[in-house]
Design a protein around this motif. Structure first.
Motif, short mmCIF file in Angstrom:
data_model
loop_
_atom_site.label_atom_id
_atom_site.label_comp_id
_atom_site.label_asym_id
_atom_site.label_seq_id
_atom_site.Cartn_x
_atom_site.Cartn_y
_atom_site.Cartn_z
N THR A 18 53.50 -18.07 16.87
CA THR A 18 54.43 -17.48 15.90
C THR A 18 55.06 -16.22 16.46
O THR A 18 54.58 -15.63 17.45
CB THR A 18 53.69 -17.12 14.59
OG1 THR A 18 52.69 -16.12 14.87
CG2 THR A 18 53.02 -18.34 13.98
N SER A 67 54.52 -18.04 8.15
CA SER A 67 55.68 -17.14 8.21
C SER A 67 55.26 -15.68 8.10
O SER A 67 54.44 -15.32 7.25
CB SER A 67 56.65 -17.48 7.08
OG SER A 67 57.12 -18.81 7.18
N THR A 68 55.86 -14.86 8.94
CA THR A 68 55.67 -13.41 8.87
C THR A 68 56.80 -12.82 8.05
O THR A 68 57.96 -12.92 8.42
CB THR A 68 55.66 -12.78 10.27
OG1 THR A 68 54.61 -13.37 11.05
CG2 THR A 68 55.44 -11.27 10.18
N THR A 69 56.48 -12.24 6.91
CA THR A 69 57.51 -11.68 6.03
C THR A 69 57.70 -10.19 6.32
O THR A 69 56.90 -9.56 7.00
CB THR A 69 57.14 -11.89 4.56
OG1 THR A 69 55.90 -11.22 4.28
CG2 THR A 69 56.99 -13.37 4.25
N ARG A 86 60.63 -13.55 12.71
CA ARG A 86 61.98 -14.13 12.59
C ARG A 86 62.17 -15.36 13.48
O ARG A 86 63.29 -15.70 13.83
CB ARG A 86 63.06 -13.08 12.89
CG ARG A 86 62.99 -11.88 11.95
CD ARG A 86 63.89 -10.75 12.37
NE ARG A 86 63.60 -9.55 11.59
CZ ARG A 86 63.90 -8.32 11.97
NH1 ARG A 86 64.50 -8.13 13.14
NH2 ARG A 86 63.60 -7.29 11.22
N PRO A 117 54.13 -19.43 -0.35
CA PRO A 117 54.56 -20.20 0.84
C PRO A 117 54.07 -21.63 0.80
O PRO A 117 53.05 -21.95 0.17
CB PRO A 117 53.92 -19.43 1.99
CG PRO A 117 52.70 -18.79 1.39
CD PRO A 117 53.10 -18.43 -0.01
N ASP A 169 60.80 -19.57 13.94
CA ASP A 169 60.01 -20.67 13.42
C ASP A 169 58.85 -20.96 14.37
O ASP A 169 59.00 -20.83 15.59
CB ASP A 169 60.87 -21.91 13.25
CG ASP A 169 61.78 -21.82 12.04
OD1 ASP A 169 61.34 -21.26 11.02
OD2 ASP A 169 62.93 -22.30 12.11
N LEU A 210 62.20 -12.92 4.10
CA LEU A 210 61.87 -13.79 5.23
C LEU A 210 63.08 -13.84 6.14
O LEU A 210 64.16 -14.27 5.74
CB LEU A 210 61.54 -15.21 4.74
CG LEU A 210 61.34 -16.25 5.86
CD1 LEU A 210 60.06 -15.96 6.63
CD2 LEU A 210 61.32 -17.66 5.30
N SER A 254 61.60 -23.24 5.77
CA SER A 254 60.69 -22.75 6.80
C SER A 254 59.73 -21.67 6.30
O SER A 254 59.00 -21.09 7.11
CB SER A 254 61.50 -22.21 7.98
OG SER A 254 62.44 -21.26 7.54
N TYR A 255 59.71 -21.39 4.99
CA TYR A 255 58.76 -20.42 4.47
C TYR A 255 57.41 -21.11 4.26
O TYR A 255 57.19 -21.83 3.29
CB TYR A 255 59.27 -19.82 3.16
CG TYR A 255 58.33 -18.79 2.55
CD1 TYR A 255 57.67 -17.85 3.35
CD2 TYR A 255 58.10 -18.76 1.18
CE1 TYR A 255 56.81 -16.91 2.80
CE2 TYR A 255 57.25 -17.82 0.61
CZ TYR A 255 56.61 -16.90 1.43
OH TYR A 255 55.76 -15.96 0.88
N ILE A 272 65.07 -15.26 9.45
CA ILE A 272 65.15 -16.43 10.32
C ILE A 272 66.29 -16.21 11.30
O ILE A 272 67.46 -16.10 10.92
CB ILE A 272 65.40 -17.72 9.51
CG1 ILE A 272 64.28 -17.93 8.49
CG2 ILE A 272 65.51 -18.93 10.45
CD1 ILE A 272 64.52 -19.10 7.56
#
Length: 361
Positions: free
Chosen positions: A251, A117-119, A254, A197, A256, A137, A112-113, A139
């Motif tokens: 989005t 994605s918000t890291t 944490r 990503p 998806d 990351l 899912s990266y 989840i």
């Protein structure tokens, strides 16, 4: 002297050595019980923990072995405990009462990266002679709906020689920096599967000619909400790039993402007579092509017992479903977590039926 007042002999009995000794013994007994209970609690709390072996191809690597050997005894308020033998390579556990943190080294990279994605940054890596933030990351365990059934989150390191997964309550994020020193032994690597990503979901689907820019696709996207539960609509990916024409995404940290793309070609796996799911006035095709349903192993999985065999399924993780709305002027693709429930696809179905013309499947 009043008849109610004790006599001298009675006073001596109440304050005599025998009475004092009895009181001291009673207080000592209470203190002893409290200490014994505390010792028993600590002993039970720090009993060795049994973990399953999971799909972690790099668990026995030099980087993981060195990382495990250099992990701290404490992460925040959690104390490290030993593992029952034989224990899986590349694993460690910290306990705080009934809460725990589980670390696994050498795991598979998270599917899912992506560019959406918000890291997060927790801790600092100084191993290369300069100071760099450590990227993670997160989840969330969101099985069963938009809101997680627990507050459990798995954080994955990004761009390191071996992927490391740390699972614990959501507030553990503030303690991840305690792992910084140990992570020096698992250095940053340009060859890592998470050095960069993956592309935004649905962005590689072949587009129908000029469909994404047509009036009906624009009307559909304009009709969609700003929020799906905790997810917020965005026009850009996490790198600041504009989303392609005909695409919308929602989005949250944490979580998806939900992604909608209007004007794609019919999926290659679709055949006449394929099973469709009717939602309101829209027939949907669920594309089960391998790769559309990514399954992540649960890094915190305990060894199965009579009590936890159904609760710690090693297949638990993040899965994205890809659906195609057929039978209208443009084909609409939807990527959403399997845990999203019916809200997303029902809302999209209503918007399609109101803003697009039927064409037949």
């Amino acid at each position: 002297m009043s008849d109610d007042q004790p006599t001298t002999d009675e006073n001596q009995r109440l304050t005599g050595p025998g009475t004092i000794i009895s009181l001291v013994l009673a207080v000592g007994l209470v203190i002893g019980v409290i200490i014994a209970a505390r010792i028993a609690y600590d002993h039970a709390e720090h009993q060795p923990v049994t973990l399953n072996a999971i799909d972690a191809p790099g668990a026995s690597s030099h980087e993981c072995t060195s990382l495990i050997d250099n992990l701290p005894d404490h992460v925040g308020s959690y104390d490290r405990v030993s593992l029952t033998q034989p224990s899986p390579d590349g694993a460690a556990v910290w306990i705080n009462g009934e809460k725990r943190i589980t670390l696994r080294c050498g795991v598979q990279a998270p599917d899912s990266y992506t560019a959406l994605s918000t890291t997060e940054e927790h801790g600092t890596d100084k191993s290369g002679g300069h100071s760099d933030s450590i990227r993670w990351l997160g989840i969330a365990d969101a099985h069963g709906g938009d809101k997680p059934v627990t507050d459990s989150v798995t954080w994955y390191t990004l761009g390191r020689a071996q992927e490391v997964a740390v699972t614990g309550p959501e507030d553990v994020a503030q303690d991840l920096s305690d792992l910084s020193e140990a992570l020096h032994h698992n250095p940053v690597s340009a060859a890592s599967a998470t050095a960069h990503p993956a592309q935004t979901p649905l962005s590689t689907l072949p587009a129908a000619e000029e469909a994404a820019a047509d009036k009906q696709c624009r009307s559909l996207l304009d009709a969609l909400p700003d929020h799906f539960g905790t997810l917020t609509r965005t026009t850009k990916d996490a790198l600041g790039n504009d989303l392609p024409d005909g695409m919308a995404a929602w989005t949250a940290l944490r979580r998806d993402p939900v992604v909608v793309r209007c004007g794609v070609q019919q999926p290659a796996s679709y055949r006449p007579g394929a099973q469709l799911q009717q939602i309101n006035d829209v027939p949907w095709f669920n594309d089960e092509t391998p790769g559309n349903h990514s399954t992540a192993v649960d890094p915190s999985a305990e060894a199965p017992t009579a009590d936890n065999s159904s609760q710690n399924d090693s297949s638990a993780g993040t899965t994205d479903n890809v659906w195609y709305a057929l039978g209208y002027s443009d084909i609409v693709a939807l990527s959403m977590p399997a845990s999203s429930g019916n809200t997303v696809i029902t809302t999209l179905s209503n918007a399609i039926s109101k803003n697009m013309e039927k064409s037949g499947v």
